[in-house]
Enzyme design. Structure first.
Site, PDB file in Angstrom:
ATOM      1  CG  ASP A 139      -1.609   1.314   1.223  1.00 39.57           C
ATOM      2  OD1 ASP A 139      -2.411   1.417   0.653  1.00 39.57           O
ATOM      3  OD2 ASP A 139      -1.134   1.655   2.127  1.00 39.57           O
ATOM      4  CE1 TYR A 151       0.493   7.350   2.953  1.00 43.75           C
ATOM      5  CE2 TYR A 151       0.866   5.693   2.093  1.00 43.75           C
ATOM      6  CZ  TYR A 151       0.353   7.043   3.058  1.00 43.75           C
ATOM      7  OH  TYR A 151      -0.887   6.428   3.083  1.00 43.75           O
ATOM      8  CE  LYS A 211      -3.375   5.010   0.861  1.00 37.60           C
ATOM      9  NZ  LYS A 211      -2.397   4.078   0.488  1.00 37.60           N
ATOM     10  CG  HIS A 265      -4.562   9.741   0.085  1.00 39.35           C
ATOM     11  ND1 HIS A 265      -3.374   9.515   0.079  1.00 39.35           N
ATOM     12  CD2 HIS A 265      -5.079   9.087   1.733  1.00 39.35           C
ATOM     13  CE1 HIS A 265      -3.085   9.090   1.280  1.00 39.35           C
ATOM     14  NE2 HIS A 265      -3.432   8.227   1.778  1.00 39.35           N
ATOM     15  NE  ARG A 325       8.610  -3.606  16.766  1.00 35.75           N
ATOM     16  CZ  ARG A 325       9.178  -2.154  17.274  1.00 35.75           C
ATOM     17  NH1 ARG A 325       8.788  -1.020  16.675  1.00 35.75           N
ATOM     18  NH2 ARG A 325       9.194  -2.439  18.560  1.00 35.75           N
TER      19      ARG A 325
END
Length: 378
Positions: free
Chosen positions: A62, A67, A96, A129, A311
């Site tokens: 994504d 960003y 987006k 978005h 993670r």
């Protein structure tokens, strides 16, 4: 009514650490239930995070042009594809349309910049978005290359503000016109499906009522144990839209999170979730992610973000255990309606989606000096 189907698990990770179920979208595309989010992934580490994810079972990425890291995402994808074992057709890549590019003539330049940065000739999903055309430079498309940071409108950045320091709103732009123009992107093949993000129920209903050829394939909204979105997910399921959770861990890790949760903590530190983590021998994050993939009969997806290898890997290792019915039911008591991403500074546009959640007597604030991804004017 379109039905949603669970698809058998598929694993393309070269290390074989995970097998992720896929959800079938209304256009027939298969979207892996868990995706790697890249919001706030900093420069210098995003490419490595993407490569680690794709080597460990993720096939859903994504991204977004605001960003300010899509070139690194593209480099990561390119490197993995060159190694072999994973083909482009194995991946589900979502980006987006930015708020400043809602006008029909600005949509394709927005997408073309994303495709160039990602080094791809198509993406699988392209979502609006936010419903509001704010911030917006109004008369020109704004791209990562023009500046992914707040700046005076004269600079034509992606986050333009006016002489008084408030975000500029394109009051003549409405998302229905945007949605109609996006139809052609699907017809041309450079986008396989189109969707929505941060829309409320009434706004989604308005888009559906247009009854155009290409209906929304998915809705991406904030969702976590403190904001469980039960009714909205049910609404999506009833209308053939796959819901996709962002901020799925509810970390509140953004400068746009201006209010604390009613519990005074975040889901990752909630005592109930800590209790379950101990019981099942998993991390708090894995407990939350397992709750997501198990609820609503596994009918919705989510993105989870990290740039830390351990993670990234552990966040997808949630299919080897199940929470009991009693423990799943215990999450109901955690739902308190805490939305940490309100982005109140854009509420000067009538299409802002969360007016009902603004504080009583709220007065518009000036634009923050950081973008939504934390980037400042340079």
């Amino acid at each position: 009514m379109n039905k949603l189907f669970r698809i058998p698990s598929r694993s393309f990770g070269t290390k074989g650490n995970a097998a992720v179920p896929a959800l079938k979208l209304r256009n027939g595309a298969l979207m892996p239930q868990i995706g790697l989010g890249t919001w706030k992934s900093p420069p210098g580490v995003t490419q490595a995070a993407v490569e680690i994810a794709l080597e460990n079972g993720y096939t859903n990425l994504d991204t977004a042009n605001d960003y300010n890291n899509e070139p690194e995402v593209g480099d990561g994808i390119s490197n993995i594809l060159k190694k072999g074992g994973i083909k482009r057709s194995d991946l589900f890549i979502q980006s987006k349309l930015w708020n400043s590019n809602h006008r029909p003539e600005h949509i394709k330049p927005d997408l073309e910049q994303t495709l160039a940065d990602l080094k791809l000739n198509y993406i699988d999903s392209y979502v609006i978005h936010w419903p509001q055309a704010c911030p917006s430079a109004i008369n020109a498309p704004t791209l990562r290359t023009t500046g992914a940071y707040p700046a005076h409108i004269d600079k034509v950045s992606m986050f333009p503000y006016d002489d008084d320091g408030y975000f500029v709103a394109d009051l003549e732009s409405h998302y229905t016109e945007t949605w109609e123009a996006m139809q052609g992107l699907v017809d041309s093949g450079i986008v396989r499906g189109i969707g929505l993000s941060n829309f409320n129920k009434k706004q989604i209903e308005e888009v559906l009522a247009m009854n155009l050829k290409h209906q929304p394939t998915l809705l991406q909204n904030e969702c976590h144990p403190y904001l469980q979105q039960k009714d909205l997910i049910d609404f999506c399921n009833c209308n053939g839209i796959v819901f996709q959770a962002f901020s799925s861990l509810g970390s509140g890790d953004t400068h746009l999170a201006v209010s604390d949760s009613p519990t005074g903590t975040i889901p990752l530190k909630d005592p109930y979730i800590a209790q379950l983590a101990k019981k099942y021998g998993k991390s708090e994050g894995q407990i939350i992610l397992r709750w997501h993939v198990q609820r609503k009969n596994g009918s919705y997806g989510l993105v989870t973000k990290s740039v830390t290898e351990s993670r990234i890997v552990s966040n997808i290792q949630v299919y080897d255990f199940e929470l009991s019915e009693e423990d799943m039911a215990g999450f109901d008591a955690l739902n308190n309606g805490w939305r940490h991403l309100l982005w109140r500074e854009t509420s000067n546009h009538p299409d802002y989606p969360f007016f009902d959640e603004l504080p009583y007597g709220y007065q518009l604030e000036k634009a923050p000096l950081q973008s939504s991804s934390g980037t400042g004017d340079n």
